[in-house]
Design a protein around this motif. Structure first.
Motif, mmCIF file in Angstrom:
data_model
loop_
_atom_site.group_PDB
_atom_site.id
_atom_site.type_symbol
_atom_site.label_atom_id
_atom_site.label_comp_id
_atom_site.label_asym_id
_atom_site.label_seq_id
_atom_site.Cartn_x
_atom_site.Cartn_y
_atom_site.Cartn_z
ATOM 1 N N TYR A 209 0.795 -1.222 0.000
ATOM 2 C CA TYR A 209 0.000 0.000 0.000
ATOM 3 C C TYR A 209 0.831 1.277 0.000
ATOM 4 C CZ TYR A 209 -4.150 -2.752 0.503
ATOM 5 O OH TYR A 209 -5.158 -3.636 0.265
ATOM 6 N N VAL A 210 2.155 1.177 -0.051
ATOM 7 C CA VAL A 210 2.998 2.371 0.006
ATOM 8 C C VAL A 210 2.670 3.360 -1.114
ATOM 9 C CG1 VAL A 210 5.374 3.224 -0.210
ATOM 10 C CG2 VAL A 210 4.841 1.406 1.418
ATOM 11 N N PRO A 211 2.664 2.952 -2.383
ATOM 12 C CA PRO A 211 2.360 3.942 -3.429
ATOM 13 C C PRO A 211 0.973 4.581 -3.258
ATOM 14 C CG PRO A 211 3.307 1.985 -4.416
ATOM 15 C CD PRO A 211 3.011 1.657 -2.979
ATOM 16 N N LYS A 212 -0.020 3.760 -2.936
ATOM 17 C CA LYS A 212 -1.383 4.274 -2.748
ATOM 18 C C LYS A 212 -1.430 5.239 -1.564
ATOM 19 C CE LYS A 212 -6.150 2.728 -2.596
ATOM 20 N NZ LYS A 212 -7.025 1.587 -2.763
ATOM 21 N N ALA A 213 -0.749 4.912 -0.483
ATOM 22 C CA ALA A 213 -0.737 5.781 0.694
ATOM 23 C C ALA A 213 -0.018 7.099 0.399
ATOM 24 C CB ALA A 213 -0.079 5.057 1.875
ATOM 25 N N ILE A 214 1.050 7.038 -0.376
ATOM 26 C CA ILE A 214 1.755 8.265 -0.762
ATOM 27 C C ILE A 214 0.827 9.147 -1.590
ATOM 28 C CG2 ILE A 214 3.623 9.238 -2.153
ATOM 29 C CD1 ILE A 214 5.326 6.804 -1.314
ATOM 30 N N LEU A 215 0.130 8.540 -2.557
ATOM 31 C CA LEU A 215 -0.787 9.312 -3.393
ATOM 32 C C LEU A 215 -1.926 9.900 -2.570
ATOM 33 C CD1 LEU A 215 -0.903 7.069 -6.580
ATOM 34 C CD2 LEU A 215 0.187 9.320 -6.343
ATOM 35 N N ARG B 222 9.804 12.034 2.633
ATOM 36 C CA ARG B 222 9.936 10.639 3.064
ATOM 37 C C ARG B 222 9.819 10.546 4.583
ATOM 38 N NH1 ARG B 222 13.250 9.273 -0.357
ATOM 39 N NH2 ARG B 222 15.084 10.231 0.556
ATOM 40 N N THR B 223 10.478 11.459 5.296
ATOM 41 C CA THR B 223 10.420 11.462 6.760
ATOM 42 C C THR B 223 8.982 11.670 7.236
ATOM 43 O OG1 THR B 223 12.676 12.276 6.938
ATOM 44 C CG2 THR B 223 11.255 12.622 8.851
ATOM 45 N N ARG B 224 8.290 12.637 6.646
ATOM 46 C CA ARG B 224 6.904 12.911 7.040
ATOM 47 C C ARG B 224 5.992 11.736 6.694
ATOM 48 N NH1 ARG B 224 4.856 17.936 4.527
ATOM 49 N NH2 ARG B 224 6.493 17.680 2.993
ATOM 50 N N PHE B 225 6.191 11.125 5.528
ATOM 51 C CA PHE B 225 5.363 9.984 5.132
ATOM 52 C C PHE B 225 5.584 8.806 6.087
ATOM 53 C CE2 PHE B 225 4.962 5.911 2.911
ATOM 54 C CZ PHE B 225 3.597 5.927 2.685
ATOM 55 N N LEU B 226 6.828 8.470 6.343
ATOM 56 C CA LEU B 226 7.117 7.330 7.221
ATOM 57 C C LEU B 226 6.591 7.585 8.642
ATOM 58 C CD1 LEU B 226 10.678 6.391 5.955
ATOM 59 C CD2 LEU B 226 8.520 5.218 5.478
ATOM 60 N N TYR B 227 6.664 8.825 9.089
ATOM 61 C CA TYR B 227 6.119 9.166 10.400
ATOM 62 C C TYR B 227 4.603 8.961 10.403
ATOM 63 C CZ TYR B 227 4.740 11.761 14.525
ATOM 64 O OH TYR B 227 4.177 12.123 15.726
ATOM 65 N N SER B 228 3.926 9.397 9.340
ATOM 66 C CA SER B 228 2.467 9.239 9.273
ATOM 67 C C SER B 228 2.082 7.764 9.284
ATOM 68 C CB SER B 228 1.893 9.949 8.044
ATOM 69 O OG SER B 228 2.176 9.236 6.864
ATOM 70 N N MET B 229 2.863 6.940 8.614
ATOM 71 C CA MET B 229 2.581 5.507 8.599
ATOM 72 C C MET B 229 2.790 4.906 9.994
ATOM 73 S SD MET B 229 1.501 5.023 5.581
ATOM 74 C CE MET B 229 1.533 3.278 5.237
#
Length: 159
Positions: free
Chosen positions: A19-25, A113-120
């Motif tokens: 789900y990484v690409p979908k979550a990024i989008l 990337r840092t913000r995305f990984l933190y949100s996950m």
């Protein structure tokens, strides 16, 4: 945490990587993605979906498993061979999923990337706090008040 949670790599198990690409989008505006980044992520997501849709290989494995039981006999060698092929297929598919997730993360700059990984991580912790299972089902991710039909339509629109 249960055994399966550890077995699948904690937060970054197979289900989450898919789900990484979908979550990024989904977070594109919050992350401040450029149109070029969005297009790259969409392309990676499409490649990931195509890699996971190898129905011919799966059908061949099912046929071999069924052939192990032909004529009222059980052929252990045929069955074992089919199981090994299924395992190899699973390893290849999961490795490709991880590769595509990594490709999608590399499209982001360091801050994104840092913000995305933190949100996950926050999402994962919230799910754990609320006793939700870690497993995400394709096309069955539903929010509060969203029925199955609405969730399916939403998933189809994203794909």
């Amino acid at each position: 945490m249960g055994h399966a949670h550890h077995m699948h790599g904690g937060m970054w198990g197979v289900d989450m990587l898919a789900y990484v690409p979908k979550a990024i989008l989904f977070q594109k505006d919050l992350l401040g993605l450029s149109e070029e980044q969005v297009q790259k992520i969409r392309s990676i997501k499409k490649e990931m979906n195509q890699a996971g849709d190898n129905h011919d290989a799966i059908e061949k494995i099912h046929e071999q498993l069924e052939s192990a039981f032909k004529g009222g006999q059980f052929d252990l060698a045929t069955y074992e061979s089919a199981l090994k092929q299924a395992a190899e297929h699973a390893v290849q598919t999961r490795t490709e999923t991880a590769r595509k997730a990594q490709d999608a993360l590399q499209v982001l700059n360091d801050d994104q990337r840092t913000r995305f990984l933190y949100s996950m991580q926050v999402m994962h912790q919230w799910k754990e706090m609320h006793g939700m299972k870690h497993k995400m089902h394709k096309h069955k991710m539903r929010g509060h008040g969203m029925d199955k039909e609405s969730a399916s339509k939403e998933a189809e629109q994203e794909n």
